[in-house]
Design a protein around this motif. Structure first.
Motif, PDB file in Angstrom:
ATOM      1  N   GLY A   1       0.701  -1.111  -0.144  1.00 55.04           N
ATOM      2  CA  GLY A   1       0.163   0.003   0.143  1.00 55.04           C
ATOM      3  C   GLY A   1       0.928   1.162  -0.001  1.00 55.04           C
ATOM      4  N   THR A   2       1.682   1.091  -0.862  1.00 62.21           N
ATOM      5  CA  THR A   2       2.792   2.452  -0.880  1.00 62.21           C
ATOM      6  C   THR A   2       2.613   3.666  -1.435  1.00 62.21           C
ATOM      7  OG1 THR A   2       4.728   0.668  -1.077  1.00 62.21           O
ATOM      8  CG2 THR A   2       5.109   3.014  -1.764  1.00 62.21           C
ATOM      9  N   VAL A   3       2.494   4.992  -0.715  1.00 64.47           N
ATOM     10  CA  VAL A   3       1.948   6.141  -1.075  1.00 64.47           C
ATOM     11  C   VAL A   3       3.321   6.707  -1.526  1.00 64.47           C
ATOM     12  CG1 VAL A   3       0.981   8.228  -0.315  1.00 64.47           C
ATOM     13  CG2 VAL A   3       0.139   6.116   0.339  1.00 64.47           C
ATOM     14  N   ASP A   4       3.219   6.829  -2.860  1.00 64.47           N
ATOM     15  CA  ASP A   4       4.396   7.859  -3.401  1.00 64.47           C
ATOM     16  C   ASP A   4       3.603   9.080  -4.337  1.00 64.47           C
ATOM     17  OD1 ASP A   4       6.741   8.917  -4.209  1.00 64.47           O
ATOM     18  OD2 ASP A   4       7.329   7.181  -5.128  1.00 64.47           O
ATOM     19  N   PRO A   5       3.183   9.961  -3.685  1.00 61.67           N
ATOM     20  CA  PRO A   5       2.490  10.912  -4.648  1.00 61.67           C
ATOM     21  C   PRO A   5       3.166  11.363  -5.918  1.00 61.67           C
ATOM     22  CG  PRO A   5       2.647  11.581  -2.209  1.00 61.67           C
ATOM     23  CD  PRO A   5       3.473  10.526  -2.410  1.00 61.67           C
ATOM     24  N   PRO A   6       2.394  11.298  -6.852  1.00 60.20           N
ATOM     25  CA  PRO A   6       0.627  11.357  -6.598  1.00 60.20           C
ATOM     26  C   PRO A   6       0.227  10.190  -6.848  1.00 60.20           C
ATOM     27  CG  PRO A   6       1.408  11.966  -8.981  1.00 60.20           C
ATOM     28  CD  PRO A   6       2.566  11.819  -8.239  1.00 60.20           C
ATOM     29  N   TRP A   7       0.786   8.882  -6.833  1.00 56.94           N
ATOM     30  CA  TRP A   7       0.289   7.565  -6.731  1.00 56.94           C
ATOM     31  C   TRP A   7       0.106   6.858  -5.410  1.00 56.94           C
ATOM     32  CZ3 TRP A   7       3.862   9.074 -10.650  1.00 56.94           C
ATOM     33  CH2 TRP A   7       3.218   9.532 -11.993  1.00 56.94           C
TER      34      TRP A   7
ATOM     35  N   ASN B   1       3.749  -3.147 -10.219  1.00 57.70           N
ATOM     36  CA  ASN B   1       3.537  -1.618  -9.862  1.00 57.70           C
ATOM     37  C   ASN B   1       2.135  -1.067 -10.402  1.00 57.70           C
ATOM     38  OD1 ASN B   1       6.555  -1.476  -9.204  1.00 57.70           O
ATOM     39  ND2 ASN B   1       7.067  -1.355 -11.316  1.00 57.70           N
ATOM     40  N   GLU B   2       1.238  -2.031 -10.080  1.00 64.21           N
ATOM     41  CA  GLU B   2      -0.307  -1.298 -10.362  1.00 64.21           C
ATOM     42  C   GLU B   2      -0.415  -0.150  -9.574  1.00 64.21           C
ATOM     43  OE1 GLU B   2      -4.695  -3.499  -9.844  1.00 64.21           O
ATOM     44  OE2 GLU B   2      -2.822  -4.695  -9.618  1.00 64.21           O
ATOM     45  N   ARG B   3      -1.083   0.882  -9.792  1.00 61.49           N
ATOM     46  CA  ARG B   3      -1.185   1.960  -9.291  1.00 61.49           C
ATOM     47  C   ARG B   3      -2.458   2.848  -9.678  1.00 61.49           C
ATOM     48  NH1 ARG B   3       3.294   5.375 -12.846  1.00 61.49           N
ATOM     49  NH2 ARG B   3       1.866   6.263 -14.481  1.00 61.49           N
ATOM     50  N   ILE B   4      -2.790   3.624  -8.943  1.00 60.21           N
ATOM     51  CA  ILE B   4      -3.836   4.844  -9.198  1.00 60.21           C
ATOM     52  C   ILE B   4      -3.397   6.056  -8.725  1.00 60.21           C
ATOM     53  CG2 ILE B   4      -5.125   4.117  -7.096  1.00 60.21           C
ATOM     54  CD1 ILE B   4      -7.636   4.571  -8.840  1.00 60.21           C
ATOM     55  N   ALA B   5      -3.844   7.035  -9.347  1.00 57.93           N
ATOM     56  CA  ALA B   5      -3.480   8.385  -8.974  1.00 57.93           C
ATOM     57  C   ALA B   5      -4.390   9.034  -7.994  1.00 57.93           C
ATOM     58  CB  ALA B   5      -3.559   9.406 -10.311  1.00 57.93           C
ATOM     59  N   LEU B   6      -3.682   9.650  -6.806  1.00 55.73           N
ATOM     60  CA  LEU B   6      -4.241   9.771  -5.368  1.00 55.73           C
ATOM     61  C   LEU B   6      -5.472  10.810  -5.883  1.00 55.73           C
ATOM     62  CD1 LEU B   6      -1.536   9.414  -3.352  1.00 55.73           C
ATOM     63  CD2 LEU B   6      -3.539   8.475  -2.913  1.00 55.73           C
TER      64      LEU B   6
END
Length: 504
Positions: A174-180, A480-485
């Motif tokens: 659950g890594t938060v690495d803005p903007p993702w 590295n599945e991700r979604i923009a915050l």
């Protein structure tokens, strides 16, 4: 006689006799030097002038570009000043991503327990049905004044981690690495599950009964055919289907190339039938060659037809294409399928809207020995799967191998877009994103549980509330599945607004 050119027969004494006087030589030399200095000055000053003009031009262009885009640039950087992990919806998603629910060896039951914890804290009675050690389904009902319900469906399981070496962050961190925010299942489909969870919790927190009831439904095994998930619940708990006024699940699409340009916001209202063919052999090479033949045959033009659903979709979708040939072709799909050159110029996902297809998966070794391969038939609604198999995998292609076709009951073609829930989705999108075209979308390749709910007679739509860029959507099932915050947070709020409107 010509002046001496070094040819034989001309002597130095002859050259000396013809040389000009010394003072003339000096005059010529001085004139050449003055000419050289003048030329050098002209070149120097000219180059300085050109450099200066170029610098002024570059500065002017840069200033104009910055002035033109300054507002958009500021808007695009707003995420940098946000403490994302302080937001409750982000923390909920973070913690859910940390629960490993991958379809190979993950724990769906642990995922169900996580959702249950928050639903119970909101005052809802939660039902968890555990199947074996790892599989589980969950539902909770917020009773309204009327028994008919808005069903919010999501699946708990996520794709496995196929290439862990390609991940730059922990897949279940659950890594938060803005903007993702990163993690397996963040796009497919834990972000939508949390949006649904938040909408139910907010309704419950008001302490007032909505007019319609709300059923939060989380099922398992979606990535493996849904036999222990959606189909199990529909078979074993028909009372859920009986109460459904509408069901919202995954399957909606958002096409966006940058933060200010959305091409199309599609709500899924129909999809193909999906039939598995399992092919077995003791020879790995024979299956590898068969896979190549199927792939080659798939590229040939087969039987093409225009579904009424596809024709309806194109009334909104065609004009949003960037290419003029696509706009023209899709605006008249009946003519398009009779123009082979124009049809072959379309992207593969658009071709798939007009024909049944066979998609072979990689060859794998069987635990008991030998090898097998799954071929998925994507069958247009109304087509006979057996006939499609004979067309796309003729009998001669299957000589020498063992095979079996696993056919599921056909689902309804689509849910009518005249349904009030679909109309409310369009109104809400028009209010929030007036510059983005929206409308119905018929899934060309992907399968979702919507097909099972439609088969049970439930009006079903796939809707994504997240305005995110297309590259993010391509990370689902990939490393590295991700979604923009920003898109996620706005989407959670949008989804809550939609649910509130539907239960009024």
């Amino acid at each position: 006689m010509l002046p001496w050119s070094g040819e034989p027969g001309n002597s130095p004494s002859m050259l000396q006799a013809r040389s000009p006087p010394e003072h003339e030589i000096m005059l010529q030399r001085n004139e050449l030097q003055r000419l050289h200095r003048r030329t050098a000055r002209i070149a120097l000053y000219g180059s300085l002038l050109l450099v200066g003009l170029a610098a002024v031009l570059l500065f002017s262009i840069t200033r104009a570009a910055f002035s033109r885009d300054r507002v958009d640039l500021e808007k695009s950087q707003r995420w940098a000043d946000v403490d994302w992990e302080s937001l409750s919806e982000v923390r909920l998603l973070q913690d859910y991503l940390k629960v490993d629910t991958n379809a190979d060896d993950g724990d769906e039951y642990a995922g169900a327990l996580y959702l249950a914890e928050h639903l119970e804290a909101a005052g809802l009675e939660v039902h968890i049905e555990r199947l074996g050690e790892r599989h589980a389904n969950l539902w909770a009902i917020l009773e309204g004044e009327e028994p008919e319900a808005v069903v919010l469906h999501n699946h708990i399981d996520v794709e496995p981690i196929f290439h862990p070496e390609l991940w730059t962050v922990p897949p279940f961190g659950g890594t938060v690495d803005p903007p993702w925010i990163y993690g397996r299942g963040v796009f497919d489909m834990k972000s939508l599950a949390i949006a649904q969870l938040v909408s139910v919790m907010e309704l419950a927190a008001r302490g007032e009964k909505p007019r319609r009831s709300v059923i939060f439904l989380a099922t398992g095994s979606e990535e493996r055919g849904s036999d222990l998930g959606a189909t199990w619940v529909l078979r074993e708990h028909p009372e859920i289907a009986e109460r459904a006024w509408v069901l919202l699940t995954e399957g909606g699409i958002v096409e966006a190339i940058d933060a200010d340009q959305g091409k199309y916001w599609g709500t899924e209202f129909g999809q193909k039938q999906f039939v598995d063919i399992e092919i077995c052999s003791h020879s790995k090479q024979s299956l590898v060659e068969l896979r190549k033949r199927i792939a080659r045959l798939r590229k040939q033009l087969g039987d093409l037809r225009v579904l009424p659903e596809v024709e309806e979709m194109m009334r909104s979708y065609a004009e949003t294409r960037d290419r003029e040939d696509l706009r023209e072709g899709l605006s008249d799909p009946h003519q398009l399928i009779y123009d082979p050159a124009a049809f072959k110029a379309m992207p593969g996902y658009l071709e798939a809207l007009f024909r049944s297809e066979a998609h072979p998966f990689p060859v794998k070794e069987k635990p008991g020995g030998g090898y097998h391969m799954i071929v998925k038939l994507h069958v247009l609604p109304g087509d006979d799967p057996q006939e499609v198999r004979r067309q796309l995998l003729p009998d001669w292609m299957l000589w020498g191998v063992d095979w079996a076709l696993v056919e599921r009951p056909a689902s309804a073609h689509s849910t009518p877009t005249s349904h009030p829930a679909f109309q409310e989705i369009q109104r809400l999108l028009g209010e929030r994103y007036p510059k983005i075209p929206s409308g119905p979308f018929f899934l060309p390749w992907t399968a979702t549980d919507a097909r099972f709910f439609r088969r049970a007679g439930i009006s079903t739509f796939g809707f994504s509330p997240f305005f995110i860029l297309t590259p993010d959507t391509l990370t689902g099932a990939n490393p590295n599945e991700r979604i923009a915050l920003p898109g996620y947070v706005e989407g959670v709020e949008l989804y809550s607004e939609l649910v509130e409107r539907l239960v009024r």
